[in-house]
Design a protein around this motif. Structure first.
Motif, PDB file in Angstrom:
ATOM      1  N   LEU A 181       0.190  11.311  -2.619  1.00 15.72           N
ATOM      2  CA  LEU A 181      -0.238  10.618  -1.539  1.00 15.72           C
ATOM      3  C   LEU A 181       0.667  11.327  -0.428  1.00 15.72           C
ATOM      4  O   LEU A 181       0.159  11.542   0.823  1.00 15.72           O
ATOM      5  CB  LEU A 181       0.213   9.083  -1.762  1.00 15.72           C
ATOM      6  N   SER A 217       0.825  -1.302  -0.103  1.00 17.67           N
ATOM      7  CA  SER A 217       0.042  -0.107  -0.025  1.00 17.67           C
ATOM      8  C   SER A 217       0.945   1.304  -0.090  1.00 17.67           C
ATOM      9  O   SER A 217       0.455   2.259  -0.218  1.00 17.67           O
ATOM     10  CB  SER A 217      -0.947  -0.104   1.300  1.00 17.67           C
ATOM     11  N   GLY A 231      -4.620   4.907  -0.903  1.00 16.52           N
ATOM     12  CA  GLY A 231      -3.154   4.399  -1.427  1.00 16.52           C
ATOM     13  C   GLY A 231      -2.872   3.970  -2.807  1.00 16.52           C
ATOM     14  O   GLY A 231      -2.084   3.990  -3.033  1.00 16.52           O
ATOM     15  N   LEU A 266      -3.340   3.428   4.688  1.00 18.81           N
ATOM     16  CA  LEU A 266      -3.342   3.519   3.409  1.00 18.81           C
ATOM     17  C   LEU A 266      -4.303   2.463   2.633  1.00 18.81           C
ATOM     18  O   LEU A 266      -4.027   1.385   2.874  1.00 18.81           O
ATOM     19  CB  LEU A 266      -2.006   3.405   2.843  1.00 18.81           C
TER      20      LEU A 266
END
Ligand SMILES: Nc1ncnc2c1ncn2[C@@H]1O[C@H](COP(=O)(O)OP(=O)(O)OP(=O)(O)O)[C@@H](O)[C@H]1O
Ligand SMILES: [Mg+2]
Length: 213
Positions: free
Chosen positions: A192, A16, A185, A136
């Motif tokens: 991110l 992830s 994720g 995530l």
């Protein structure tokens, strides 16, 4: 127990992006003049690294209860020797996995008795809980595809069935509570990172001030 530091944990299934995110996230912290202590589980102390080797060795598998206690032995030593003292002295600690992983993999994945897992986990952590947990979210299919594409040597947990990984992912997806935030994720790494950093700053604005000058 008195604590003055700030404890951030990255969680989520295999692939992830936790280990990819942790370095750049720590760098953002440094840019705002916070030097975090970075740890990864299982590991970080001599005893914990020995437990890690025993756990991840596909040639010499251990049963579910031995697995639980090896993870918790590693965590107990890490908490006692690094995390607790760091938090007590006011440091920020950034960890790649923590107690929630044991709930996801040993309690839900392996189906061990929840009362046993929770009590033993509590003993290992000395009751220390993260101030902020970033989960995530990612499907097991995408996570596994990433690991395969990267040529990661699969450990025993990686090799578990898709059904096992689905249970783990479903558990992670459903976790909520104080200090728990979910991130997508599947975002590209830079997006991110930006999302994670925004959440970290919002969670503790007095700790992670934006650098000036
Ligand atoms: N945001 C992302 N988008 C696309 N690919 C990514 C992203 N983050 C990481 N990856 C890639 O996915 C693979 C797994 O990433 P990483 O090792 O960070 O996952 P992890 O959550 O630490 O997994 P594990 O639980 O197995 O340690 C790596 O090859 C990495 O380059
Ligand atoms: Mg990792």
């Amino acid at each position: 127990m008195t604590r003055s530091g700030f404890f951030v944990v990255l969680e989520g299934p295999e692939g992830s992006g936790k280990s990819t995110l942790i370095g750049p996230l720590a760098q953002r912290m440094r840019e705002s003049r916070v030097d975090p202590i970075i740890v990864r589980e299982p590991g970080g102390t001599r005893a914990a690294e020995i437990a890690r080797q025993a756990l991840l060795d596909p040639e010499h598998p251990v049963g579910p209860v031995a697995e639980l206690f090896l993870y918790l032995a590693a965590r107990a030593d890490l908490v006692e020797t690094i995390i607790q003292p760091a938090l007590a002295s006011g440091r920020v600690v950034l960890s790649d996995r923590f107690a929630l992983s044991t709930e996801a993999y040993q309690m839900v994945g392996r189906r061990l008795d929840p009362a046993l897992v929770r009590a033993a986990n509590h003993a290992a952590t000395q009751g220390i809980t993260p101030d902020l947990t970033l989960i995530l979210d990612l499907t097991p299919e995408v996570g596994q595809a990433r690991q395969l594409a990267a040529g990661k040597r699969q450990d025993r947990l990686d090799r578990e069935s898709l059904e096992f990984h689905r249970r783990v992912v479903e558990y992670y997806l459903a976790v909520e509570g104080e200090g728990v935030r979910h991130l997508d994720g599947s975002l590209p790494p830079d997006q991110l990172l930006q999302a994670a950093w925004s959440v970290v700053q919002a969670a503790a604005p007095s700790v992670f001030r934006v650098a000036v000058g």
